[in-house]
Write a protein that holds these residues in place. Structure first.
Motif, PDB file in Angstrom:
ATOM      1  N   PRO A   1      15.621  21.946  43.377  1.00  0.00           N
ATOM      2  CA  PRO A   1      14.557  22.090  42.383  1.00  0.00           C
ATOM      3  C   PRO A   1      13.287  22.758  42.911  1.00  0.00           C
ATOM      4  CG  PRO A   1      15.504  19.889  42.300  1.00  0.00           C
ATOM      5  CD  PRO A   1      16.074  20.566  43.520  1.00  0.00           C
ATOM      6  N   ILE A   2      12.700  23.583  42.052  1.00  0.00           N
ATOM      7  CA  ILE A   2      11.409  24.223  42.305  1.00  0.00           C
ATOM      8  C   ILE A   2      10.479  23.684  41.227  1.00  0.00           C
ATOM      9  CG2 ILE A   2      10.164  26.410  42.453  1.00  0.00           C
ATOM     10  CD1 ILE A   2      13.091  27.625  43.017  1.00  0.00           C
TER      11      ILE A   2
ATOM     12  N   GLU B   1      10.962  32.624  40.452  1.00  0.00           N
ATOM     13  CA  GLU B   1      11.994  33.664  40.398  1.00  0.00           C
ATOM     14  C   GLU B   1      12.427  34.078  41.808  1.00  0.00           C
ATOM     15  OE1 GLU B   1      11.987  38.263  39.108  1.00  0.00           O
ATOM     16  OE2 GLU B   1      11.309  36.872  37.539  1.00  0.00           O
ATOM     17  N   MET B   2      11.472  34.241  42.695  1.00  0.00           N
ATOM     18  CA  MET B   2      11.769  34.637  44.065  1.00  0.00           C
ATOM     19  C   MET B   2      12.524  33.521  44.811  1.00  0.00           C
ATOM     20  SD  MET B   2      10.439  34.094  47.447  1.00  0.00           S
ATOM     21  CE  MET B   2       8.836  33.443  47.102  1.00  0.00           C
TER      22      MET B   2
ATOM     23  N   VAL C   1       7.538  22.197  45.857  1.00  0.00           N
ATOM     24  CA  VAL C   1       6.452  22.052  44.888  1.00  0.00           C
ATOM     25  C   VAL C   1       5.531  23.257  45.028  1.00  0.00           C
ATOM     26  CG1 VAL C   1       4.529  20.631  44.082  1.00  0.00           C
ATOM     27  CG2 VAL C   1       6.572  19.538  45.050  1.00  0.00           C
ATOM     28  N   VAL C   2       5.387  23.992  43.946  1.00  0.00           N
ATOM     29  CA  VAL C   2       4.545  25.188  43.936  1.00  0.00           C
ATOM     30  C   VAL C   2       3.137  24.790  43.507  1.00  0.00           C
ATOM     31  CG1 VAL C   2       4.196  27.485  42.941  1.00  0.00           C
ATOM     32  CG2 VAL C   2       6.522  26.663  43.426  1.00  0.00           C
ATOM     33  N   THR C   3       2.195  24.981  44.439  1.00  0.00           N
ATOM     34  CA  THR C   3       0.793  24.677  44.137  1.00  0.00           C
ATOM     35  C   THR C   3       0.011  25.928  43.759  1.00  0.00           C
ATOM     36  OG1 THR C   3       0.069  24.875  46.434  1.00  0.00           O
ATOM     37  CG2 THR C   3       0.832  22.698  45.708  1.00  0.00           C
ATOM     38  N   ALA C   4       0.605  27.082  43.951  1.00  0.00           N
ATOM     39  CA  ALA C   4      -0.003  28.352  43.507  1.00  0.00           C
ATOM     40  C   ALA C   4       0.360  28.503  42.029  1.00  0.00           C
ATOM     41  CB  ALA C   4       0.521  29.510  44.345  1.00  0.00           C
ATOM     42  N   ILE C   5      -0.240  27.640  41.201  1.00  0.00           N
ATOM     43  CA  ILE C   5       0.209  27.442  39.820  1.00  0.00           C
ATOM     44  C   ILE C   5       0.103  28.690  38.959  1.00  0.00           C
ATOM     45  CG2 ILE C   5      -0.165  24.954  39.875  1.00  0.00           C
ATOM     46  CD1 ILE C   5      -2.847  25.433  38.420  1.00  0.00           C
ATOM     47  N   HIS C   6      -0.848  29.531  39.225  1.00  0.00           N
ATOM     48  CA  HIS C   6      -1.049  30.740  38.424  1.00  0.00           C
ATOM     49  C   HIS C   6       0.109  31.723  38.590  1.00  0.00           C
ATOM     50  CE1 HIS C   6      -3.361  33.617  36.101  1.00  0.00           C
ATOM     51  NE2 HIS C   6      -3.229  34.527  37.059  1.00  0.00           N
ATOM     52  N   TYR C   7       0.783  31.643  39.708  1.00  0.00           N
ATOM     53  CA  TYR C   7       1.872  32.568  40.021  1.00  0.00           C
ATOM     54  C   TYR C   7       3.242  31.894  39.968  1.00  0.00           C
ATOM     55  CZ  TYR C   7      -2.250  34.966  41.696  1.00  0.00           C
ATOM     56  OH  TYR C   7      -3.498  35.527  41.775  1.00  0.00           O
TER      57      TYR C   7
END
Length: 163
Positions: free
Chosen positions: A147-148, A138-139, A126-132
């Motif tokens: 899942p990402i 991609e990385m 889970v990506v919490t750095a939502i702006h990026y």
């Protein structure tokens, strides 16, 4: 050409170059400010939606259990990452580790690794750095085959189900 004329031209050229450099520097500052404002706007909107979910008596915890995610990793351990970690504490969802570029400067009750390190398998990241999100996704897609997820998408889906 006289020496005074050359000196004058040199000063004029130097001043012009300096003015251009200052102008370019100001454009970079403006772009950075615009980016920060956009980032804070995204952050604010997400927090308002998350609060609305809580006020409706729901939790984003339900997203993970309803989708069969038993183990996750959290990418980003700033404010949103901390809130998600707290949200999932004492739930059926295990946060196995956190991924953050500044892992060596952080402390949490779970392991923290850098994006460059090997990543243990989990049901989802889970990506919490939502702006990026786009760059991070991609990385990570080059490193993992599970899942990402974006915290924004999770919050949006849970809120939609609450209506």
């Amino acid at each position: 050409m006289k020496k005074g004329t050359l000196t004058g031209l040199s000063l004029l050229l130097g001043a012009s170059t300096g003015a251009v450099a200052v102008g370019m520097n100001q454009k970079k500052k403006n772009a950075a400010t615009d980016d920060l404002l956009q980032k804070m706007g995204e952050f604010y909107r997400l927090l308002l939606k998350w609060l609305e979910i809580e006020q409706k008596g729901r939790s984003i915890r339900s997203y993970f259990t309803e989708n069969g995610y038993k183990t996750i990793a959290i990418y980003g351990m700033k404010e949103l990452g901390e809130r998600l970690l707290d949200e999932l504490k004492d739930s059926e969802v295990e946060v196995k580790y956190i991924i953050d570029k500044k892992a060596d400067m952080m402390y949490a009750d779970v392991d923290i690794v850098t994006p460059e390190e090997p990543l243990d398998e989990v049901d989802a990241i889970v990506v919490t750095a939502i702006h990026y999100m786009d760059e991070i996704e991609e990385m990570l897609e080059r490193k993992v085959d599970y899942p990402i997820l974006s915290l924004t998408e999770i919050v949006d889906e849970v809120l939609e189900e609450s209506l």
